[in-house]
Scaffold this active site. Structure first.
Site, PDB file in Angstrom:
ATOM      1  N   LYS A   1     -24.685 113.725  39.329  1.00 17.11           N
ATOM      2  CA  LYS A   1     -23.701 113.802  38.240  1.00 17.11           C
ATOM      3  C   LYS A   1     -23.504 112.460  37.530  1.00 17.11           C
ATOM      4  O   LYS A   1     -23.343 112.424  36.313  1.00 17.11           O
ATOM      5  CB  LYS A   1     -22.364 114.337  38.744  1.00 17.11           C
ATOM      6  CG  LYS A   1     -21.606 113.391  39.650  1.00 17.11           C
ATOM      7  CD  LYS A   1     -20.254 113.950  40.023  1.00 17.11           C
ATOM      8  CE  LYS A   1     -19.504 113.011  40.949  1.00 17.11           C
ATOM      9  NZ  LYS A   1     -19.165 111.731  40.340  1.00 17.11           N
ATOM     10  N   THR A   2     -23.536 111.355  38.285  1.00 14.18           N
ATOM     11  CA  THR A   2     -23.346 110.042  37.661  1.00 14.18           C
ATOM     12  C   THR A   2     -24.492 109.743  36.701  1.00 14.18           C
ATOM     13  O   THR A   2     -24.286 109.226  35.602  1.00 14.18           O
ATOM     14  CB  THR A   2     -23.252 108.937  38.735  1.00 14.18           C
ATOM     15  OG1 THR A   2     -22.233 109.306  39.674  1.00 14.18           O
ATOM     16  CG2 THR A   2     -22.899 107.602  38.126  1.00 14.18           C
TER      17      THR A   2
ATOM     18  N   ARG B   1     -22.030 114.910  53.202  1.00 12.55           N
ATOM     19  CA  ARG B   1     -22.273 113.458  53.241  1.00 12.55           C
ATOM     20  C   ARG B   1     -23.616 113.155  53.905  1.00 12.55           C
ATOM     21  O   ARG B   1     -24.135 112.052  53.773  1.00 12.55           O
ATOM     22  CB  ARG B   1     -21.175 112.726  54.035  1.00 12.55           C
ATOM     23  CG  ARG B   1     -19.749 112.801  53.508  1.00 12.55           C
ATOM     24  CD  ARG B   1     -19.631 112.498  52.052  1.00 12.55           C
ATOM     25  NE  ARG B   1     -19.711 113.706  51.241  1.00 12.55           N
ATOM     26  CZ  ARG B   1     -19.975 113.730  49.952  1.00 12.55           C
ATOM     27  NH1 ARG B   1     -20.229 112.615  49.306  1.00 12.55           N
ATOM     28  NH2 ARG B   1     -20.025 114.868  49.275  1.00 12.55           N
TER      29      ARG B   1
ATOM     30  N   GLN C   1     -14.942 120.025  45.720  1.00  8.12           N
ATOM     31  CA  GLN C   1     -14.637 118.723  46.320  1.00  8.12           C
ATOM     32  C   GLN C   1     -13.260 118.210  45.901  1.00  8.12           C
ATOM     33  O   GLN C   1     -12.997 117.010  45.953  1.00  8.12           O
ATOM     34  CB  GLN C   1     -15.709 117.695  45.933  1.00  8.12           C
ATOM     35  CG  GLN C   1     -17.075 117.993  46.534  1.00  8.12           C
ATOM     36  CD  GLN C   1     -18.047 116.851  46.327  1.00  8.12           C
ATOM     37  OE1 GLN C   1     -17.966 115.800  46.973  1.00  8.12           O
ATOM     38  NE2 GLN C   1     -18.991 117.046  45.420  1.00  8.12           N
TER      39      GLN C   1
ATOM     40  N   ASP D   1     -15.283 111.682  34.381  1.00  6.97           N
ATOM     41  CA  ASP D   1     -15.908 111.871  35.694  1.00  6.97           C
ATOM     42  C   ASP D   1     -14.856 112.365  36.691  1.00  6.97           C
ATOM     43  O   ASP D   1     -13.654 112.131  36.499  1.00  6.97           O
ATOM     44  CB  ASP D   1     -16.496 110.535  36.163  1.00  6.97           C
ATOM     45  CG  ASP D   1     -17.469 110.707  37.315  1.00  6.97           C
ATOM     46  OD1 ASP D   1     -17.850 111.850  37.627  1.00  6.97           O
ATOM     47  OD2 ASP D   1     -17.875 109.681  37.901  1.00  6.97           O
ATOM     48  N   GLU D   2     -15.292 113.039  37.763  1.00  5.37           N
ATOM     49  CA  GLU D   2     -14.401 113.526  38.831  1.00  5.37           C
ATOM     50  C   GLU D   2     -13.208 114.297  38.247  1.00  5.37           C
ATOM     51  O   GLU D   2     -12.057 114.084  38.639  1.00  5.37           O
ATOM     52  CB  GLU D   2     -13.890 112.353  39.686  1.00  5.37           C
ATOM     53  CG  GLU D   2     -14.978 111.492  40.300  1.00  5.37           C
ATOM     54  CD  GLU D   2     -15.701 112.153  41.471  1.00  5.37           C
ATOM     55  OE1 GLU D   2     -15.447 113.338  41.734  1.00  5.37           O
ATOM     56  OE2 GLU D   2     -16.537 111.476  42.096  1.00  5.37           O
TER      57      GLU D   2
END
Length: 704
Positions: free
Chosen positions: A34-35, A594, A249, A218-219
């Site tokens: 995504k980044t 993770r 998330q 973002d987020e």
């Protein structure tokens, strides 16, 4: 035009990056890049002349993420990124207020209060107004002020239905007046003041709406109500909003994050334009299969399914220990084996639901000589509440310890001011005595503190170490102090874990007296050694220990998720909260995703709680994972001095305390006690849904 920017993107990533000037929701799964998509989108827009760098507003959730984004953009673009608005909500609000300080009603050089500065300002206010700080605790007032600011509410808009809340509202208003007079702004104020400025100043609002034609966030799943309203003020009729997030998330409800913002955004702006990034570049297939199966149980989600081209990889290793020491010993042994196989210690993470769980793991790693680092937090023996409790113990065994004296003399608060302590220190220096000796000779305002320590010394005389510590925590006022704090539950858990540490230490160190030390002296030395080891390990490779919350955004070759028991993970508090269990499941989803290559799931049949053994049952989350993705480990790694399952108290019919059983009506439970014999025999079972029940063994028809 050269489109090398797109070369490394998959079809869905490319579609997101090259969207026309329209608002869209990018539903980006864990490890889906995504980044890269967000940064490449900005670079592509600028490179194709759709917007100038000055027309971009990009919002991240951390300063670190903002810096990384600017660094990547500088590498992707041949032009300077100077002047671009890239930053956090608070950072960008500060930038707006610095530019328009007059319109915002602030002095040009206004200062920002951090959390501690704000608390100090509140304490000054309460003192100036002669407010009873036991009735209106500074920390609780701080939370009240910040919660209302983050909801976009000034004091005059807060509803108060009782005298106590009305007084809180009055103090909130007085605090705002004090801040305005002193020319300072706390963190929530930055966002609220910026929002109010744009809301009331149409000319300014129109200026920024015309400037920022592309707004990227973002987020997005972590935004709160005010942050979404803040974004809407910047977004004019022609603006294209590009929101990247993952509702699976969303784990920050306790900080005010509103998962409903994603649904609202889809309705208000995206209007059906949703792109799902589901290809995962981090984890092997079995890990993703487990994560997908788990999160599918949540009803309130937009829905996506992660997949990878990297193959299934290894199955998730499932380990059940008899107790938490055996669980920790297993983790340590696996870390050693992985290290022998060439996996870096730094690329291994041990996760837990609450900070208090780290103590047993830290002790096992310390004893094994394995360096470790607590990420995003303090090691167990460095935590404030633990150091306070140990300082009381130090004063009881070594009253000449001036450092311990100063740490606890006014904690919890006893009204002992700086002037009193300065006078005491001068007397002690003049007499060549310790602060305690000086306080005993002329107690004055210190008399209650002197009496407290004398009472504590008498109260713990002859008590076992763990009981003595429990008595100190209660009588000193530490327990009551943290019970009164909004975020005191975690500190109380750590104090409970300190009692566990003392109980375990007493079992393991029966030779302490023979070595010329009392158990209390030996325990204090042990705590100091574990805390001091940290400095020697600086800069070394180290195992990463952290809560699941702290792990968000990180990735590791190997991940251990520990303490997977009902009431621990999912946390018992979640059962009473609206959407609590779904949030805990999202947290477990974050934990699973993770891991890149190796994932361990561990739990214990028995765990120490406040010095007492508690028998638990496996987390429901383990039942929600696909059996084909799991590899149960039957071998056991005994912890030094730890009992094995066969030594657990036995009852009748081959049953034992700590054993899992199934009842036709109440489902799966764990045996916690027996009483009676023959036809009168009863068994006490803690069931996951039905609670704890006594059942007559003869008629219970339990299945093992």
């Amino acid at each position: 035009m050269n489109d090398t920017l797109l070369d490394s993107l998959n079809p869905e990533q490319r579609r997101a990056v090259t969207l026309p000037d329209a608002s869209a929701l990018i539903l980006a799964g864990a490890g889906s890049g995504k980044t890269r998509v967000l940064t490449t989108r900005i670079a592509w827009l600028i490179q194709h002349g759709r917007v100038s760098p000055l027309g971009v507003l990009a919002v991240t959730f951390t300063n670190k993420a903002a810096k990384e984004m600017l660094t990547r953009l500088s590498a992707l673009l041949p032009i300077s990124t100077r002047g671009m608005w890239v930053g956090t909500f608070h950072g960008l609000s500060n930038r707006l207020l610095r530019t328009h300080w007059r319109e915002a009603g602030l002095p040009q050089s206004f200062q920002i209060l951090d959390h501690q500065d704000q608390l100090a300002a509140i304490k000054r206010l309460l003192k100036a107004l002669n407010v009873d700080t036991e009735k209106y605790e500074p920390r609780k007032l701080q939370w009240f002020i910040n919660a209302n600011k983050e909801a976009g509410l000034r004091a005059n808009r807060v509803e108060a239905y009782d005298p106590h809340t009305r007084r809180l509202v009055e103090l909130y208003a007085a605090y705002d007046v004090q801040c305005q007079r002193e020319g300072v702004a706390d963190f929530p104020e930055l966002l609220l003041r910026a929002y109010e400025l744009l809301e009331r100043n149409e000319l300014l609002r129109r200026h920024y709406q015309e400037r920022f034609r592309h707004i990227l966030v973002d987020e997005f799943q972590d935004t709160n109500t005010l942050q979404y309203r803040w974004l809407r003020l910047f977004a004019g009729p022609q603006a294209a909003l590009f929101a990247v997030g993952d509702d699976d998330q969303s784990i920050y409800a306790f900080r005010g994050a509103n998962t409903g913002n994603m649904t609202e955004f889809e309705r208000d702006y995206a209007q059906g334009l949703v792109i799902k990034l589901e290809q995962n570049y981090r984890s092997h297939g079995h890990i993703l299969d487990a994560a997908n199966a788990l999160i599918a149980r949540n009803s309130q989600r937009l829905g996506k399914n992660l997949w990878t081209q990297d193959g299934k990889g290894q199955r998730l290793r499932l380990f059940q220990g008899y107790n938490d020491q055996e669980e920790a010993a297993f983790v340590v042994e696996e870390i050693r084996q992985l290290q022998r196989e060439g996996v870096s210690l730094t690329d291994m993470a041990v996760l837990y639901r609450s900070n208090a769980q780290s103590r047993v793991l830290e002790h096992a790693l310390f004893s094994a000589g394995l360096p470790y680092r607590v990420y995003g937090g303090l090691r167990f023996f460095e935590r404030q509440e633990v150091k306070h409790a140990l300082a009381y113990l130090r004063m009881l065994t070594h009253p000449e310890d001036d450092g311990a004296f100063l740490r606890i003399v006014n904690f919890p608060t006893r009204g002992i001011g700086a002037r009193t302590l300065e006078t005491l220190q001068e007397k002690a220096r003049a007499a060549g005595a310790s602060l305690w000796q000086a306080a005993c000779e002329a107690p004055g305002k210190l008399a209650p503190f002197v009496r407290l320590l004398e009472d504590l010394r008498r109260a713990i005389d002859g008590l076992p170490l763990a009981e003595a510590l429990a008595q100190v925590i209660a009588m000193s006022g530490l327990e009551a102090h943290y019970q009164g704090e909004r975020e005191g539950a975690e500190r109380l858990e750590n104090l409970g874990e300190l009692i566990n540490a003392a109980a375990l230490f007493e079992q393991e160190r029966e030779d302490a007296e023979a070595a010329g030390q009392t158990p209390l002296d030996a325990f204090l030395a042990h705590a100091a050694l574990e805390a001091g080891e940290h400095q020697a390990e600086a800069g070394r490779e180290a195992v990463q220990l952290m809560t699941v919350h702290a792990a968000k955004g990180l990735e590791f070759h190997t991940v251990f998720i520990t303490g997977l028991e009902e009431g621990l993970f999912p946390h018992e508090q979640s059962f009473a909260e609206n959407d609590g269990l779904e949030e805990e499941r999202r947290l477990m989803y974050v934990a699973l995703t993770r891991a890149r290559r190796r994932l361990y799931l561990t739990f214990a049949q028995a765990r120490l709680l406040h010095g007492q053994t508690r028998y638990g049952m496996a987390s429901r989350f383990l039942d929600e994972l696909p059996a084909e993705a799991l590899l149960p480990l039957n071998r056991s790694v005994p912890a030094p001095g730890a009992p094995v399952a066969a030594t657990a108290p036995r009852g009748q019919a081959g049953l034992q305390v700590g054993q899992n059983v199934r009842h036709a009506k109440f489902g799966v439970g764990v045996i916690v006690d027996f009483e009676g014999r023959g036809t009168d025999a009863r068994v006490q079972i803690r069931f996951g849904q039905a609670g704890t029940k006594w059942l007559v063994l003869q008629y219970a028809n339990l299945q093992t």
